[in-house]
Design an enzyme around this catalytic site. Structure first.
Site, PDB file in Angstrom:
ATOM      1  N   ASP A 127      15.887-105.143  37.589  1.00 49.82           N
ATOM      2  CA  ASP A 127      16.890-106.075  38.104  1.00 49.82           C
ATOM      3  C   ASP A 127      18.215-105.844  37.375  1.00 49.82           C
ATOM      4  OD1 ASP A 127      17.210-108.825  39.726  1.00 49.82           O
ATOM      5  OD2 ASP A 127      17.891-109.260  37.688  1.00 49.82           O
ATOM      6  N   HIS A 150       9.683-108.834  44.111  1.00 52.43           N
ATOM      7  CA  HIS A 150      10.761-108.452  43.199  1.00 52.43           C
ATOM      8  C   HIS A 150      10.312-108.273  41.752  1.00 52.43           C
ATOM      9  CE1 HIS A 150      14.793-108.194  41.581  1.00 52.43           C
ATOM     10  NE2 HIS A 150      14.548-109.205  40.769  1.00 52.43           N
TER      11      HIS A 150
END
Length: 311
Positions: A108, A290
């Site tokens: 991320d 994610h």
């Protein structure tokens, strides 16, 4: 589930005019460093599943809480969180250990910092492994303006910049609920709700999907953000246009070997031109959302180690 008591005890290390809280494993493997960089809104703890395996494979595993997180310094100026500072922290961390270079792994926002290491400190980077976030090529107009045009004023990157302090206050007031609602897996696909996604999550009474971690694991993150608040970490987003300016004269091509790990069910789109900017890249996709290294810990670790061995 992981027992948080098994996570290493940190040390505070002075680097780049701040202090970083750093967790380590495999100190006996000095000379073979791998640096793991967390995303938002996370913590070094997000690498808990990978650290022992990487140490067992012969790596000196170095996992900082980056500036604005955990017990690391949280400077007062927004500009203290630009990409020069964030990559400078990691370069200075290598200096602290006496390392010329290292393998860098990022998830991320941590992936963005790791890609930027390859741009701003290429001689300090041996290999790059990115989870979730592919290399972001510099757009023709500043990033926030570009996002506002395509994604609108409620898109959270834009909102963080155009309405400073608003989201911070909501997240700070609902830390447990926000993290509990955000850190989920197997979330069913749904059209976006009106409003700002992160504020919606902080105020929602109904979490979707399944918990990503146990209550004790979640408590590690909740207590960290209850102590720091969210402003320091959100200030990373508030430097996107400044970063755009910093990178204007920088060669946009990263030459070192790289591995890109996608989650097939992640909301972040896969790059269509990754190899144009990262010619030595290999790509792997895992069946998850994610939070790749926490959703699929064993698969992620195996993918990383197989690639490092091959490379």
């Amino acid at each position: 589930m992981f027992n948080p008591d098994d996570f290493p005890q940190p040390k505070l290390i002075a680097v780049n005019a701040i202090e970083l809280e750093v967790f380590e494993a495999g100190q006996q493997n000095a000379g073979n460093p791998i640096v793991l960089c967390h995303g938002w809104p996370e913590h070094a703890f997000s690498w808990r599943h990978q650290m022992p395996a990487l140490a067992a494979a012969g790596y000196h595993v170095i996992v900082p809480n980056q500036r604005g997180y955990g017990n690391s310094s949280c400077p007062g100026e927004v500009t203290d969180f630009d990409i020069d500072h964030l990559t400078g922290d990691l370069a200075a961390l290598l200096d602290h250990y006496g390392y010329d270079d290292a393998v860098f792994v990022g998830h991320d926002w941590g992936a963005n910092v790791v890609w930027s290491m390859g741009l701003l400190h290429p001689n300090r980077v041996k290999k790059i492994i990115s989870l979730a976030l592919p290399y972001q090529a510099r757009t023709e107009k500043p990033w926030i303006e570009f996002m506002e045009e395509f994604l609108g004023p409620d898109y959270y990157f834009v909102h963080f910049n155009r309405q400073p302090g608003v989201a911070d206050a909501v997240l700070d007031a609902n830390t447990d609920r926000f993290l509990r609602n955000l850190l989920r897996k197997n979330v069913p696909p749904a059209p976006p709700e009106p409003g700002m996604m992160m504020i919606n999550l902080a105020q929602s009474d109904v979490p979707l999907g399944d918990p990503l971690m146990s209550e004790r694991e979640l408590a590690v993150l909740v207590s960290a953000f209850e102590r720091t608040g969210f402003t320091g970490s959100i200030n990373w987003y508030r430097n996107l246009d400044r970063n755009w300016e910093i990178l204007e004269e920088v060669d946009p091509v990263i030459q070192v070997p790289a591995l890109m790990i996608y989650g097939d069910r992640d909301m972040i789109p896969k790059s269509e031109n990754l190899a144009d900017f990262v010619p030595n890249v290999d790509v792997v996709s895992l069946d998850c959302g994610h939070w790749i290294q926490q959703e699929k810990p064993q698969e992620t670790t195996d993918t990383i180690l197989n690639w490092l061995n091959k490379r």
